[in-house]
Scaffold this motif. Structure first.
Motif, PDB file in Angstrom:
ATOM      1  N   LEU A  42       0.831  -1.217   0.000  1.00 44.20           N
ATOM      2  CA  LEU A  42       0.000   0.000   0.000  1.00 44.20           C
ATOM      3  C   LEU A  42       0.866   1.267   0.000  1.00 44.20           C
ATOM      4  CD1 LEU A  42      -2.798  -1.065   2.516  1.00 44.20           C
ATOM      5  CD2 LEU A  42      -3.091  -0.606   0.080  1.00 44.20           C
ATOM      6  N   MET A  47     -10.948   9.610  -6.744  1.00 44.04           N
ATOM      7  CA  MET A  47      -9.678   9.715  -6.028  1.00 44.04           C
ATOM      8  C   MET A  47      -9.121   8.339  -5.652  1.00 44.04           C
ATOM      9  SD  MET A  47      -9.068  11.779  -2.477  1.00 44.04           S
ATOM     10  CE  MET A  47     -10.507  12.737  -2.698  1.00 44.04           C
ATOM     11  N   ARG A 105      -6.890  15.475  -3.559  1.00 45.14           N
ATOM     12  CA  ARG A 105      -6.819  15.249  -2.127  1.00 45.14           C
ATOM     13  C   ARG A 105      -6.558  16.548  -1.376  1.00 45.14           C
ATOM     14  NH1 ARG A 105      -5.979  10.005   1.156  1.00 45.14           N
ATOM     15  NH2 ARG A 105      -5.404  10.987   3.089  1.00 45.14           N
ATOM     16  N   PHE A 146     -10.763  17.692   6.878  1.00 51.45           N
ATOM     17  CA  PHE A 146     -10.798  16.443   7.622  1.00 51.45           C
ATOM     18  C   PHE A 146      -9.558  16.214   8.485  1.00 51.45           C
ATOM     19  CE2 PHE A 146     -13.509  15.917   3.893  1.00 51.45           C
ATOM     20  CZ  PHE A 146     -14.702  15.624   4.533  1.00 51.45           C
ATOM     21  N   VAL A 178     -16.472  11.698  -1.366  1.00 51.74           N
ATOM     22  CA  VAL A 178     -16.387  12.132   0.035  1.00 51.74           C
ATOM     23  C   VAL A 178     -17.741  11.934   0.727  1.00 51.74           C
ATOM     24  CG1 VAL A 178     -15.999  14.102   1.556  1.00 51.74           C
ATOM     25  CG2 VAL A 178     -14.501  13.758  -0.397  1.00 51.74           C
ATOM     26  N   ALA A 194     -18.350   7.967   0.917  1.00 49.82           N
ATOM     27  CA  ALA A 194     -17.397   7.329   1.841  1.00 49.82           C
ATOM     28  C   ALA A 194     -17.650   7.823   3.260  1.00 49.82           C
ATOM     29  CB  ALA A 194     -15.965   7.645   1.425  1.00 49.82           C
ATOM     30  N   GLY A 195     -18.225   9.011   3.370  1.00 46.61           N
ATOM     31  CA  GLY A 195     -18.477   9.605   4.681  1.00 46.61           C
ATOM     32  C   GLY A 195     -19.529   8.884   5.498  1.00 46.61           C
ATOM     33  N   THR A 222     -18.856   4.281   7.955  1.00 48.26           N
ATOM     34  CA  THR A 222     -19.013   4.562   9.391  1.00 48.26           C
ATOM     35  C   THR A 222     -20.257   3.869   9.953  1.00 48.26           C
ATOM     36  OG1 THR A 222     -18.008   6.674   8.843  1.00 48.26           O
ATOM     37  CG2 THR A 222     -18.830   6.431  11.068  1.00 48.26           C
ATOM     38  N   LEU A 233     -12.553  -1.602  14.996  1.00 45.49           N
ATOM     39  CA  LEU A 233     -12.107  -1.466  13.594  1.00 45.49           C
ATOM     40  C   LEU A 233     -11.141  -2.582  13.229  1.00 45.49           C
ATOM     41  CD1 LEU A 233     -11.540   2.396  13.402  1.00 45.49           C
ATOM     42  CD2 LEU A 233     -13.066   1.080  11.919  1.00 45.49           C
ATOM     43  N   PRO A 253     -14.909  -2.384   8.537  1.00 47.47           N
ATOM     44  CA  PRO A 253     -15.954  -2.096   7.545  1.00 47.47           C
ATOM     45  C   PRO A 253     -15.521  -2.353   6.104  1.00 47.47           C
ATOM     46  CG  PRO A 253     -15.788  -0.307   9.144  1.00 47.47           C
ATOM     47  CD  PRO A 253     -14.621  -1.217   9.386  1.00 47.47           C
ATOM     48  N   THR A 283      -8.609  -4.379  -0.261  1.00 51.31           N
ATOM     49  CA  THR A 283      -8.429  -3.495  -1.408  1.00 51.31           C
ATOM     50  C   THR A 283      -7.420  -4.157  -2.342  1.00 51.31           C
ATOM     51  OG1 THR A 283      -7.943  -1.232  -2.111  1.00 51.31           O
ATOM     52  CG2 THR A 283      -6.656  -2.048  -0.265  1.00 51.31           C
ATOM     53  N   SER A 316      -7.279  -0.976   8.875  1.00 48.91           N
ATOM     54  CA  SER A 316      -8.661  -0.809   8.385  1.00 48.91           C
ATOM     55  C   SER A 316      -8.871   0.469   7.595  1.00 48.91           C
ATOM     56  CB  SER A 316      -9.644  -0.856   9.556  1.00 48.91           C
ATOM     57  OG  SER A 316      -9.472  -2.058  10.238  1.00 48.91           O
ATOM     58  N   ALA A 339     -14.107   9.523  11.224  1.00 48.95           N
ATOM     59  CA  ALA A 339     -14.740   8.242  11.556  1.00 48.95           C
ATOM     60  C   ALA A 339     -14.454   7.852  13.007  1.00 48.95           C
ATOM     61  CB  ALA A 339     -14.226   7.158  10.611  1.00 48.95           C
TER      62      ALA A 339
HETATM   63  C1  HEM Z   1     -14.911   3.567   9.758  1.00 58.04           C
HETATM   64  C2  HEM Z   1     -15.042   4.317   8.712  1.00 58.04           C
HETATM   65  C3  HEM Z   1     -14.150   4.272   7.507  1.00 58.04           C
HETATM   66  C4  HEM Z   1     -13.364   3.251   7.020  1.00 58.04           C
HETATM   67  C5  HEM Z   1     -13.157   1.865   7.618  1.00 58.04           C
HETATM   68  C6  HEM Z   1     -12.724   3.750   5.821  1.00 58.04           C
HETATM   69  C7  HEM Z   1     -11.837   3.013   5.054  1.00 58.04           C
HETATM   70  C8  HEM Z   1     -11.159   3.502   3.964  1.00 58.04           C
HETATM   71  C9  HEM Z   1     -10.169   2.768   3.212  1.00 58.04           C
HETATM   72  C10 HEM Z   1      -9.750   1.329   3.496  1.00 58.04           C
HETATM   73  C11 HEM Z   1      -9.706   3.587   2.219  1.00 58.04           C
HETATM   74  C12 HEM Z   1      -8.587   3.319   1.221  1.00 58.04           C
HETATM   75  C13 HEM Z   1      -8.862   2.279   0.180  1.00 58.04           C
HETATM   76  C14 HEM Z   1      -7.623   1.917  -0.586  1.00 58.04           C
HETATM   77  O1  HEM Z   1      -6.481   2.131  -0.115  1.00 58.04           O
HETATM   78  O2  HEM Z   1      -7.757   1.358  -1.690  1.00 58.04           O
HETATM   79  C15 HEM Z   1     -10.420   4.837   2.348  1.00 58.04           C
HETATM   80  C16 HEM Z   1     -10.233   5.915   1.515  1.00 58.04           C
HETATM   81  C17 HEM Z   1     -11.004   7.055   1.589  1.00 58.04           C
HETATM   82  N1  HEM Z   1     -11.906   7.388   2.577  1.00 58.04           N
HETATM   83 FE1  HEM Z   1     -12.439   6.269   4.144  1.00 58.04          FE
HETATM   84  N2  HEM Z   1     -13.155   5.021   5.589  1.00 58.04           N
HETATM   85  C18 HEM Z   1     -14.002   5.394   6.607  1.00 58.04           C
HETATM   86  C19 HEM Z   1     -14.607   6.615   6.774  1.00 58.04           C
HETATM   87  C20 HEM Z   1     -14.487   7.671   5.940  1.00 58.04           C
HETATM   88  C21 HEM Z   1     -15.112   8.949   6.133  1.00 58.04           C
HETATM   89  C22 HEM Z   1     -15.963   9.358   7.328  1.00 58.04           C
HETATM   90  C23 HEM Z   1     -14.783   9.719   5.063  1.00 58.04           C
HETATM   91  C24 HEM Z   1     -15.227  11.137   4.858  1.00 58.04           C
HETATM   92  C25 HEM Z   1     -14.508  12.078   4.528  1.00 58.04           C
HETATM   93  C26 HEM Z   1     -13.917   8.917   4.202  1.00 58.04           C
HETATM   94  C27 HEM Z   1     -13.356   9.331   2.997  1.00 58.04           C
HETATM   95  C28 HEM Z   1     -12.440   8.616   2.271  1.00 58.04           C
HETATM   96  C29 HEM Z   1     -11.854   9.101   1.020  1.00 58.04           C
HETATM   97  C30 HEM Z   1     -12.166  10.414   0.316  1.00 58.04           C
HETATM   98  C31 HEM Z   1     -10.949   8.123   0.601  1.00 58.04           C
HETATM   99  C32 HEM Z   1     -10.069   8.147  -0.653  1.00 58.04           C
HETATM  100  C33 HEM Z   1      -8.681   8.603  -0.251  1.00 58.04           C
HETATM  101  C34 HEM Z   1      -7.674   8.509  -1.387  1.00 58.04           C
HETATM  102  O3  HEM Z   1      -7.876   7.719  -2.315  1.00 58.04           O
HETATM  103  O4  HEM Z   1      -6.678   9.254  -1.328  1.00 58.04           O
HETATM  104  N3  HEM Z   1     -13.756   7.688   4.768  1.00 58.04           N
HETATM  105  N4  HEM Z   1     -11.287   4.763   3.419  1.00 58.04           N
END
Ligand code: HEM
Length: 446
Positions: free
Chosen positions: A90, A127, A139, A146, A280, A283-284, A288, A324, A329, A333, A386, A400
């Motif tokens: 990663l 993204m 980003r 955030f 956003v 995923a938000g 969660t 977590l 959740p 990937t 996670s 989160a």
């Molecule tokens: C428990 C809650 C959450 C979990 C387990 C989680 C998990 C993840 C994971 C695993 C990735 C990366 C996937 C990869 O590497 O291929 C990711 C990316 C992302 N998450 Fe979360 N997420 C959570 C909550 C949130 C929240 C609340 C937001 C709101 C802003 C959010 C916004 C994003 C965004 C925008 C990305 C893309 C980042 C990038 O590609 O640079 N996530 N999330």
């Protein structure tokens, strides 16, 4: 009047392309995965069986993969449940997001031809599957909202939202479904406030998000595929209308800021804007909600640990990380090798896919003592993967964590909980959590 050429073009766009896309990206892989699973291929079993397995049952599959080594060659890709390898891949610049270009040009061209024109979370310019300068640009535009510091500023408001929802729960008579009544509502309310989505739109956003959740999965059936496509189209259209509204009535929310970003700040095209804002927003709450439901189940099933947290609330932050780690959740990937490289002593050729099982890395005994035990006092719970790692590390991790801490503490301070029969897990494969969690609640006297 519609011409014959327009009619044909409409049929091709609306009927033929989706069918071709589904066939290439879901039907064929699904057949191959099912055959692989029947023959005992562990990665295929993980993909095909995961959705029906509890966190305890799936851990058994992780152990079998781990017994074969840190990086295992399966029929379809490399797969790893090893914490060090998952983190290394990663974080490596030798791997990129998304699928590699297919080396059979005809198939590759067909996939390109059948691509959706509208939004999709795992197709550019999302993204999640963009690397390099564009990724940095997307980003950077959204990340300052955030940061840990910005998120701390939202804590009080999150507490107030949680308190309002708990009042509604307290007024309910009889059993309640905790997912619909609480776990979904809290994150969608918080992210909507950050992004300027009006209250009247939240149920609609939740509905579209729910239908689109399987868009991350491989091997979905035709009917699910059509539901996902329809929900993504609807979401795309909704975002367009919402942007028009905010262009005319800007607020101090993130969407308004994005719409008014200047060229110096890296202004986004309309398509990039929708992809970034849509991701956003979705995923938000999509993830969660699972954190909250998974953690509620774990804490109710470990009453002595819950009692400890009620007695000493300073442990809630760590409890969220342990939930977590134990039942994440997001199951997994993937990355593909951008060049020939070596991982864990094995040659990995350019274009090879690697499946990185985040939930499996979280059970690595080299990092976590007694990994299959749920322990809210675990010292290194926060070392879980996670939220992924490296450049795509979850942008919303601080948010989160804060929502988990506030949401769980407020809930368990207010109620004693008896989980009732009928709990069901979501049908999605990558996103893991409960679809329903029926419970009887009794208000606590303190
Ligand atoms: C428990 C809650 C959450 C979990 C387990 C989680 C998990 C993840 C994971 C695993 C990735 C990366 C996937 C990869 O590497 O291929 C990711 C990316 C992302 N998450 Fe979360 N997420 C959570 C909550 C949130 C929240 C609340 C937001 C709101 C802003 C959010 C916004 C994003 C965004 C925008 C990305 C893309 C980042 C990038 O590609 O640079 N996530 N999330």
């Amino acid at each position: 009047m519609t011409t014959t050429a327009e009619l044909v073009s409409g049929v091709v766009t609306n009927r033929v392309k989706p069918l071709v896309r589904w066939g290439l990206t879901h039907a064929v892989p699904s057949r191959v995965l099912k055959d692989g699973a029947d023959k005992g291929d562990l990665q295929a079993r993980l993909t095909v069986e995961a959705q029906n397995l509890s966190p305890e049952e799936i851990a058994e599959l992780f152990s079998q993969i781990r017994a074969q080594g840190p990086l295992v060659r399966s029929t379809f890709s490399y797969v790893s449940v090893d914490h060090a390898v998952v983190k290394e891949v990663l974080s490596s610049t030798q791997f990129r997001t998304g699928f590699p270009g297919d080396d059979r040009p005809a198939i590759s061209r067909l996939v390109q031809w059948s691509r959706r024109e509208g939004l999709h979370p795992v197709e550019p310019p999302s993204m999640l599957v963009t690397d390099g300068d564009d990724h940095t640009r997307y980003r950077k535009l959204v990340s300052r909202v955030f940061t840990a510091r910005a998120v701390e500023g939202l804590r009080e408001r999150t507490e107030a939202i949680a308190a309002g929802l708990l009042d509604e729960l307290a007024a309910a008579t009889g059993p309640v479904d905790l997912v619909a009544a609480y776990c979904e509502k809290l994150p969608v309310a918080v992210i909507s406030e950050i992004l300027g989505v009006p209250e009247s739109e939240r149920a609609n956003v939740l509905r579209m998000g729910g239908h689109a959740a399987a868009s991350l999965d491989l091997g979905i059936d035709w009917s699910t595929f059509r539901t996902v496509d329809g929900a993504l189209d609807e979401f795309d259209e909704w975002l367009g209308k919402h942007f028009d509204h905010l262009r005319a009535n800007p607020g101090d929310d993130l969407f308004s800021t994005l719409l008014h970003a200047t060229d110096d700040e890296g202004r986004l095209s309309e398509r990039e804007l929708k992809a970034t804002a849509g991701l956003v927003l979705a995923a938000g709450f999509e993830t969660t909600v699972n954190l909250l439901s998974n953690a509620i189940r774990l804490l109710v099933e470990h009453p002595e640990q819950l009692a400890g947290l009620r007695a000493d609330p300073s442990g809630w932050g760590n409890a969220v990380d342990e939930a977590l780690r134990y039942d994440p959740p997001v199951l997994l990937t993937g990355r593909s090798a951008a060049e020939d490289t070596e991982v864990a002593g094995q040659h990995v050729g350019e274009g090879s896919m690697t499946t990185l099982v985040l939930a499996g890395a979280n059970r690595d005994p080299q990092v976590f003592d007694n990994p299959d035990a749920f322990d809210v006092a675990r010292e290194n719970a926060r070392d879980h993967l996670s939220f992924s790692a490296g450049r795509h590390f979850c942008l919303g991790a601080a948010l989160a964590r804060m929502e988990g801490e506030v949401g769980l503490r407020a809930f368990f301070d207010r109620f004693d909980v008896e989980l009732l029969p009928g709990a069901g897990r979501r049908p999605t494969r990558i996103l893991r959590g409960y679809e329903t969690l029926p419970a009887r609640l009794v208000q606590r006297s303190n």
